[in-house]
Design an enzyme around this catalytic site. Sequence first.
Site, PDB file in Angstrom:
ATOM      1  N   HIS A 104      50.303   1.661 105.695  1.00 47.31           N
ATOM      2  CA  HIS A 104      49.575   1.727 104.314  1.00 47.31           C
ATOM      3  C   HIS A 104      50.350   2.157 103.283  1.00 47.31           C
ATOM      4  O   HIS A 104      50.974   3.150 103.397  1.00 47.31           O
ATOM      5  CB  HIS A 104      48.218   2.452 104.656  1.00 47.31           C
ATOM      6  CG  HIS A 104      47.557   2.115 105.862  1.00 47.31           C
ATOM      7  ND1 HIS A 104      46.880   0.841 106.074  1.00 47.31           N
ATOM      8  CD2 HIS A 104      47.250   2.890 106.968  1.00 47.31           C
ATOM      9  CE1 HIS A 104      46.249   0.747 107.244  1.00 47.31           C
ATOM     10  NE2 HIS A 104      46.620   1.797 107.991  1.00 47.31           N
ATOM     11  N   GLU A 139      45.005   7.778 106.759  1.00 46.04           N
ATOM     12  CA  GLU A 139      44.155   8.029 107.714  1.00 46.04           C
ATOM     13  C   GLU A 139      44.316   9.124 108.794  1.00 46.04           C
ATOM     14  O   GLU A 139      45.585   9.637 108.774  1.00 46.04           O
ATOM     15  CB  GLU A 139      43.629   6.787 108.347  1.00 46.04           C
ATOM     16  CG  GLU A 139      45.073   6.331 109.062  1.00 46.04           C
ATOM     17  CD  GLU A 139      44.706   4.799 109.338  1.00 46.04           C
ATOM     18  OE1 GLU A 139      45.245   4.333 110.708  1.00 46.04           O
ATOM     19  OE2 GLU A 139      44.341   3.857 108.697  1.00 46.04           O
ATOM     20  N   HIS A 268      52.145   2.277 112.624  1.00 45.20           N
ATOM     21  CA  HIS A 268      51.418   2.726 113.868  1.00 45.20           C
ATOM     22  C   HIS A 268      50.705   1.598 114.402  1.00 45.20           C
ATOM     23  O   HIS A 268      50.297   0.562 113.554  1.00 45.20           O
ATOM     24  CB  HIS A 268      50.551   3.827 113.441  1.00 45.20           C
ATOM     25  CG  HIS A 268      49.444   3.530 112.235  1.00 45.20           C
ATOM     26  ND1 HIS A 268      49.861   3.429 111.001  1.00 45.20           N
ATOM     27  CD2 HIS A 268      47.979   3.069 112.243  1.00 45.20           C
ATOM     28  CE1 HIS A 268      48.862   3.128 110.452  1.00 45.20           C
ATOM     29  NE2 HIS A 268      47.739   2.988 111.220  1.00 45.20           N
ATOM     30  N   ARG A 287      51.019  -5.556 107.453  1.00 50.33           N
ATOM     31  CA  ARG A 287      51.218  -5.579 108.977  1.00 50.33           C
ATOM     32  C   ARG A 287      52.507  -6.074 109.155  1.00 50.33           C
ATOM     33  O   ARG A 287      53.168  -6.522 108.432  1.00 50.33           O
ATOM     34  CB  ARG A 287      50.233  -6.641 109.189  1.00 50.33           C
ATOM     35  CG  ARG A 287      48.607  -6.410 109.297  1.00 50.33           C
ATOM     36  CD  ARG A 287      47.756  -7.473 109.736  1.00 50.33           C
ATOM     37  NE  ARG A 287      46.291  -6.981 109.680  1.00 50.33           N
ATOM     38  CZ  ARG A 287      45.743  -7.046 108.530  1.00 50.33           C
ATOM     39  NH1 ARG A 287      46.223  -7.653 107.110  1.00 50.33           N
ATOM     40  NH2 ARG A 287      44.406  -6.524 108.416  1.00 50.33           N
TER      41      ARG A 287
END
EC number: 5.3.1.8
Length: 408
Positions: A104, A139, A268, A287
């Site tokens: 991200h 996150e 991740h 991605r």
Amino acid sequence: MSVRVELLHNAVRPYAWGSRTAIAELLGRPVPTPHPEAELWMGAHPGDPSHVVCPDGGRRSLLDVLAGDPDGQLGAACAQRWGSRLPFLLKILAAEEALSLQAHPSAEQAASGFAAEDRAGVPIDSPIRNYKDPSAKPELICALTEFHALAGFRDPHRTATLLTSLEAPDFAPYARLLAAQPDADGLRALFTTLITLPQTALDVLLPQVLDACVLHVKEHGEFDAECRTVLELGEAYPGDAGVLAALLLNRLVLRPGEAIYLPAGNLHAYLHGTGVEILANSDNVLRCGLTPKHVDVPELMRVLDFRCGDMEVLTGEESAPGLWTYRTPCPEFELSRVELESGLEVRVDHGGPQIMICTEGRATLTTVRGDRLVLGRGESVWLAAHEPAVLVHADERTRLFRATAGTD
């Protein structure tokens, strides 16, 4: 209507990698479900906002609640920084299969990327659009069950040892590339090489690597878990460069209550398990592989962080008896865990918005003005900023998770 403390009705997202039992069991529904259920969303995401359950039995979108009273619902400080937008999204995430390998952007990267795609005229709903909004998406995932993940680049010396232990002739030059420069720059060079290999080269190289992983497992090599993961990913995503990229990442197993924080640029993939996830309220994902969706390698390389080493596993800091907080530098969110034996209680205070979900047992919440609400397993509640203090009393052994805005 002035919403202070109300139960939430939340959306379940049915992604293919989800579980047919975990979320349904939490919510008290029959199992197995007809289709996989991957995420339970709690918050005010425009795509699937929660609804507060009104005293008359009706429901009102949390988006509308916030828009009608941002200062009262979010608090003056939070509203000044984020407007009427709730800065976090809380989820129950249940992975039966691996999610895509992804990273991200930072706030600055997201803002510039969003603006660039707007200027280029890329539609916001285009499948090749990278940036759906101009916001960062850090996150944190906290395990409810044993939780398996790939996260962050492993120490390059360890990775060089792993790669050279694989007896795959055509892979040896790539292993030597990192062995000659076992640092962040060497990782960047190797990752870039692997992720940009033409499909014809991947079709030759991947079978050799998978065969080498089978041999490593049979011989009980020290990288057993890493090789088993690569074999599982290779079966699920044949011919995918992300399978090779997985060799470079830390392989983690979180026990219940343990968490990892994933800042901007952290590569991740969640592999298996159920957890509580909290993240900034954004849809920006770059991605890398393990997916049929769009992969933009140049943009991915712009956001990836190649700093390497072990991922820190968080267990929470006990800020009051029965209350553990997972500290991060993230301004958008903070996650806390409440664990109480029957009959015990703890007071939780916060000057901003809160969402709580009960994942075990039952608790009675009492506000400073005397309102009471019983929260059972699988139920969640919205706590407005103008109701800053709540007493949590465990009616039986209880575990809750609490999402708030960050405290920086």
